[in-house]
Design a protein around this motif. Sequence first.
Motif, PDB file in Angstrom:
ATOM      1  N   LYS A  80     -11.025 -12.904  -7.191  1.00  0.00           N
ATOM      2  CA  LYS A  80     -11.035 -14.125  -6.377  1.00  0.00           C
ATOM      3  C   LYS A  80      -9.783 -14.957  -6.620  1.00  0.00           C
ATOM      4  O   LYS A  80      -9.176 -15.514  -5.691  1.00  0.00           O
ATOM      5  CB  LYS A  80     -12.286 -14.947  -6.696  1.00  0.00           C
ATOM      6  N   THR A 131     -14.763  -9.941 -10.959  1.00  0.00           N
ATOM      7  CA  THR A 131     -14.967 -10.698  -9.719  1.00  0.00           C
ATOM      8  C   THR A 131     -14.142 -11.983  -9.722  1.00  0.00           C
ATOM      9  O   THR A 131     -13.505 -12.343  -8.713  1.00  0.00           O
ATOM     10  CB  THR A 131     -16.459 -11.024  -9.540  1.00  0.00           C
ATOM     11  N   GLN A 148      -6.877 -13.346  -4.827  1.00  0.00           N
ATOM     12  CA  GLN A 148      -6.935 -13.579  -3.391  1.00  0.00           C
ATOM     13  C   GLN A 148      -6.528 -15.008  -3.056  1.00  0.00           C
ATOM     14  O   GLN A 148      -5.824 -15.255  -2.060  1.00  0.00           O
ATOM     15  CB  GLN A 148      -8.354 -13.292  -2.874  1.00  0.00           C
ATOM     16  N   ASP A 149      -6.946 -15.972  -3.869  1.00  0.00           N
ATOM     17  CA  ASP A 149      -6.538 -17.364  -3.649  1.00  0.00           C
ATOM     18  C   ASP A 149      -5.035 -17.515  -3.766  1.00  0.00           C
ATOM     19  O   ASP A 149      -4.407 -18.276  -3.013  1.00  0.00           O
ATOM     20  CB  ASP A 149      -7.247 -18.283  -4.653  1.00  0.00           C
TER      21      ASP A 149
END
Length: 227
Positions: free
Chosen positions: A132, A128, A135-136
């Motif tokens: 994240k 996870t 994606q950032d």
Amino acid sequence: MGNLFVKKPKVTEVDKAILSLKTQRRKLADYQRQLDAVIEAEKKAARDLLREKKKDRALLALKKKKVQEELLKQVDAWLINVEQQLADIELASKQKAVFESLKAGNKAMKAIQSEINLDDIQKLMDDTAEAKAYQDEINAILGEKLSAEDEEEVLAEFENLETEINLQDLPKVPTMVPSSVVDEEKLDLPDVPTKVPVTPEVVPADAQDASAGVSARKKVVEEPLLA
């Protein structure tokens, strides 16, 4: 036919003890009522015997009443003990039920935890966090950052918009005079005349005297002369 396969509830020793205590409590309550009736009867008999001047028998009735009262006190103590034991048994039964519920809950929790692997949880958290972060990074590449000049223009536009909204929210200045003020300032003027006023004709004093003389002379002429 269906009733033949119904499983009857199992009667435990606790159930038997509770039933026995409740039965004893009912019998003691009945005995209390009987003793109360006997006490009242002996008291009434003593009162009637005293009215009949039978003091010895009245005294005997009061002694019997006293014996029954002492027995009633003992029955009251027995009944209190039975009530207390019933309350203790019911409390213990509830405590046991709570304990069994907690025990079952603990067992269920352990069963659920046994199905969860800590390594799997740690791997899920790592995946996870990695997703994240990825994606950032994508957002940082695709996103366009504003320059310092653009930031100042945005702030200036924001301040102008805020000022405009505040001015719109101010109360409006009334453009018409309230009717109450107009009524107070209205003067009570007379009505405007619709006809031309008639000016009375002024006759000079000399003309009035001359007219009066002419009238007098005319009157003398018109009167007949006396024969």
